[in-house]
Design a protein around this motif. Structure first.
Motif, PDB file in Angstrom:
ATOM      1  N   LEU A 189     -72.129  47.171 -89.118  1.00  0.00           N
ATOM      2  CA  LEU A 189     -71.483  45.964 -88.601  1.00  0.00           C
ATOM      3  C   LEU A 189     -71.121  45.023 -89.738  1.00  0.00           C
ATOM      4  CD1 LEU A 189     -70.783  44.040 -86.178  1.00  0.00           C
ATOM      5  CD2 LEU A 189     -73.123  43.170 -86.416  1.00  0.00           C
ATOM      6  N   ALA A 190     -69.890  44.540 -89.713  1.00  0.00           N
ATOM      7  CA  ALA A 190     -69.463  43.500 -90.643  1.00  0.00           C
ATOM      8  C   ALA A 190     -69.156  42.244 -89.831  1.00  0.00           C
ATOM      9  CB  ALA A 190     -68.231  43.937 -91.428  1.00  0.00           C
ATOM     10  N   VAL A 191     -69.569  41.112 -90.335  1.00  0.00           N
ATOM     11  CA  VAL A 191     -69.382  39.843 -89.645  1.00  0.00           C
ATOM     12  C   VAL A 191     -68.708  38.868 -90.606  1.00  0.00           C
ATOM     13  CG1 VAL A 191     -70.485  37.992 -88.344  1.00  0.00           C
ATOM     14  CG2 VAL A 191     -71.524  40.262 -88.405  1.00  0.00           C
ATOM     15  N   PHE A 192     -67.609  38.272 -90.154  1.00  0.00           N
ATOM     16  CA  PHE A 192     -66.950  37.275 -90.990  1.00  0.00           C
ATOM     17  C   PHE A 192     -67.494  35.898 -90.651  1.00  0.00           C
ATOM     18  CE2 PHE A 192     -63.505  34.186 -91.777  1.00  0.00           C
ATOM     19  CZ  PHE A 192     -63.443  34.325 -93.158  1.00  0.00           C
ATOM     20  N   LEU A 193     -68.011  35.207 -91.662  1.00  0.00           N
ATOM     21  CA  LEU A 193     -68.541  33.858 -91.489  1.00  0.00           C
ATOM     22  C   LEU A 193     -67.502  32.865 -92.011  1.00  0.00           C
ATOM     23  CD1 LEU A 193     -72.211  34.481 -92.708  1.00  0.00           C
ATOM     24  CD2 LEU A 193     -71.261  34.719 -90.394  1.00  0.00           C
ATOM     25  N   SER A 221     -71.882  29.326 -87.634  1.00  0.00           N
ATOM     26  CA  SER A 221     -73.005  29.145 -86.704  1.00  0.00           C
ATOM     27  C   SER A 221     -72.806  29.985 -85.453  1.00  0.00           C
ATOM     28  CB  SER A 221     -73.139  27.660 -86.328  1.00  0.00           C
ATOM     29  OG  SER A 221     -73.447  26.883 -87.468  1.00  0.00           O
ATOM     30  N   GLU A 222     -71.578  30.002 -84.922  1.00  0.00           N
ATOM     31  CA  GLU A 222     -71.298  30.787 -83.728  1.00  0.00           C
ATOM     32  C   GLU A 222     -71.444  32.280 -84.010  1.00  0.00           C
ATOM     33  OE1 GLU A 222     -67.715  29.912 -81.650  1.00  0.00           O
ATOM     34  OE2 GLU A 222     -68.035  27.755 -81.659  1.00  0.00           O
ATOM     35  N   ALA A 223     -70.897  32.726 -85.135  1.00  0.00           N
ATOM     36  CA  ALA A 223     -70.968  34.154 -85.468  1.00  0.00           C
ATOM     37  C   ALA A 223     -72.420  34.604 -85.642  1.00  0.00           C
ATOM     38  CB  ALA A 223     -70.165  34.435 -86.740  1.00  0.00           C
ATOM     39  N   LEU A 224     -73.228  33.794 -86.311  1.00  0.00           N
ATOM     40  CA  LEU A 224     -74.624  34.157 -86.533  1.00  0.00           C
ATOM     41  C   LEU A 224     -75.426  34.108 -85.233  1.00  0.00           C
ATOM     42  CD1 LEU A 224     -75.255  32.353 -89.932  1.00  0.00           C
ATOM     43  CD2 LEU A 224     -75.099  34.813 -89.536  1.00  0.00           C
ATOM     44  N   THR A 225     -75.047  33.217 -84.327  1.00  0.00           N
ATOM     45  CA  THR A 225     -75.697  33.182 -83.010  1.00  0.00           C
ATOM     46  C   THR A 225     -75.428  34.474 -82.259  1.00  0.00           C
ATOM     47  OG1 THR A 225     -75.517  30.764 -82.867  1.00  0.00           O
ATOM     48  CG2 THR A 225     -75.826  31.958 -80.811  1.00  0.00           C
ATOM     49  N   LEU A 226     -74.186  34.962 -82.321  1.00  0.00           N
ATOM     50  CA  LEU A 226     -73.838  36.227 -81.678  1.00  0.00           C
ATOM     51  C   LEU A 226     -74.633  37.383 -82.293  1.00  0.00           C
ATOM     52  CD1 LEU A 226     -69.955  35.821 -81.448  1.00  0.00           C
ATOM     53  CD2 LEU A 226     -71.547  35.788 -79.530  1.00  0.00           C
ATOM     54  N   VAL A 227     -74.706  37.401 -83.617  1.00  0.00           N
ATOM     55  CA  VAL A 227     -75.389  38.494 -84.319  1.00  0.00           C
ATOM     56  C   VAL A 227     -76.885  38.473 -84.045  1.00  0.00           C
ATOM     57  CG1 VAL A 227     -75.941  39.425 -86.591  1.00  0.00           C
ATOM     58  CG2 VAL A 227     -73.638  38.625 -86.114  1.00  0.00           C
ATOM     59  N   SER A 228     -77.460  37.289 -83.883  1.00  0.00           N
ATOM     60  CA  SER A 228     -78.910  37.170 -83.716  1.00  0.00           C
ATOM     61  C   SER A 228     -79.411  37.849 -82.446  1.00  0.00           C
ATOM     62  CB  SER A 228     -79.317  35.693 -83.696  1.00  0.00           C
ATOM     63  OG  SER A 228     -78.810  35.035 -82.531  1.00  0.00           O
ATOM     64  N   HIS A 274     -66.434  36.406 -70.777  1.00  0.00           N
ATOM     65  CA  HIS A 274     -67.798  36.693 -70.331  1.00  0.00           C
ATOM     66  C   HIS A 274     -68.627  35.409 -70.274  1.00  0.00           C
ATOM     67  CE1 HIS A 274     -66.994  41.001 -70.718  1.00  0.00           C
ATOM     68  NE2 HIS A 274     -66.460  40.743 -71.911  1.00  0.00           N
ATOM     69  N   GLY A 275     -67.938  34.274 -70.180  1.00  0.00           N
ATOM     70  CA  GLY A 275     -68.654  33.009 -70.140  1.00  0.00           C
ATOM     71  C   GLY A 275     -69.086  32.569 -71.522  1.00  0.00           C
ATOM     72  N   TRP A 276     -70.032  31.629 -71.560  1.00  0.00           N
ATOM     73  CA  TRP A 276     -70.514  31.097 -72.829  1.00  0.00           C
ATOM     74  C   TRP A 276     -71.366  32.129 -73.556  1.00  0.00           C
ATOM     75  CZ3 TRP A 276     -72.479  25.495 -71.306  1.00  0.00           C
ATOM     76  CH2 TRP A 276     -71.402  24.777 -70.758  1.00  0.00           C
ATOM     77  N   LEU A 277     -71.019  32.402 -74.786  1.00  0.00           N
ATOM     78  CA  LEU A 277     -71.743  33.389 -75.580  1.00  0.00           C
ATOM     79  C   LEU A 277     -72.554  32.747 -76.693  1.00  0.00           C
ATOM     80  CD1 LEU A 277     -68.930  36.097 -75.911  1.00  0.00           C
ATOM     81  CD2 LEU A 277     -70.805  36.036 -74.270  1.00  0.00           C
ATOM     82  N   VAL A 278     -72.285  31.475 -76.968  1.00  0.00           N
ATOM     83  CA  VAL A 278     -72.999  30.785 -78.051  1.00  0.00           C
ATOM     84  C   VAL A 278     -73.563  29.466 -77.541  1.00  0.00           C
ATOM     85  CG1 VAL A 278     -71.630  31.849 -79.848  1.00  0.00           C
ATOM     86  CG2 VAL A 278     -70.877  29.676 -78.871  1.00  0.00           C
TER      87      VAL A 278
END
Length: 233
Positions: free
Chosen positions: A44-48, A55-62, A229-233
């Motif tokens: 998995l690669a995540v762009f910050l 913050s949103e991307a890391l919340t998803l990854v967590s 899918h509604g609120w994800l973060v």
């Protein structure tokens, strides 16, 4: 009088390139990496994108199982030391918890030149965007091949939620598809802050992302492609 041979070659190549691009855009998933086995791992690669985007991307990854989504690559813009610090903190937290059996070493942080800076002169944007594209092309296409085992080094999924530099990453992934090389699946999650209208990045990536996800149903009222899918973060 017949046209010169070089002109015919140029025309044929041009039509070939256009046809290839049309096929890739019409069937974007055909060039993406195939779905992994349920018991397999996913690179998995995540762009910050700095600030709220990071913050949103890391919340998803967590919320992910790090023992399955391994290795992990965090991509961030140059000069964004805060996002790097947050990524390291998340990795240490997951490694210390019982939720993950994955060692802390199974991740890396890579820096990409910014495609565009705030208040940047419009005339210089093509130069910085090209620099960013070349770096993205290296990480997505060249580096896995140079490592000697592309099956392990190739990224399977890139998670994006803006801003502009992530568009350059998508272009790099599509270069792989154009060349017939393994390409990561592109998952774009529109930022929570966008309630009524899509961001510019969202508008650009909506036609080409393999999965386009929004957090507010109003953003899909135009009938365009996407999932909510509604609120994800």
């Amino acid at each position: 009088m017949y046209p010169p041979a070089w002109l015919l070659v140029v025309v044929a190549l041009t039509f070939g390139i256009i046809a290839r691009i049309c096929v890739i855009i019409a069937f974007p998933k055909d060039g993406a990496s195939r779905r992994r086995d349920q018991k397999g791992t996913c690179h998995l690669a995540v762009f910050l994108g700095s600030g709220g985007h990071s913050s949103e991307a890391l919340t998803l990854v967590s919320t992910l199982d790090f023992s399955r989504y391994t290795p992990r690559t965090y991509l961030l813009s140059e000069g964004d030391s805060l996002s790097a610090t947050k990524a390291v903190a998340l990795e240490r937290l997951k490694a210390a918890s019982k939720q993950s059996l994955d060692p802390i070493g199974e991740y890396q942080i890579l820096t990409i030149p910014r495609a565009r800076r705030v208040h940047q002169n419009l005339l210089t944007i093509p130069v910085t965007a090209l620099r960013s594209l070349l770096a993205s092309f290296y990480y997505v296409t060249l580096a896995p091949r140079l490592l000697g085992d592309s099956s392990k080094a190739d990224v399977n999924v890139i998670l994006l939620n803006g801003p502009g530099t992530c568009f350059v990453l998508c272009v790099a992934a599509y270069i792989n598809r154009f060349l017939g090389l393994p390409s990561p699946r592109l998952v774009y999650v529109e930022t929570f802050a966008r309630v009524r209208t899509l961001s510019l990045t969202g508008k650009l990536l909506r036609p080409i992302a393999d999965k386009f996800i929004v957090q507010w149903p109003n953003l899909l009222q135009d009938g365009g492609r996407g999932e909510c899918h509604g609120w994800l973060v």
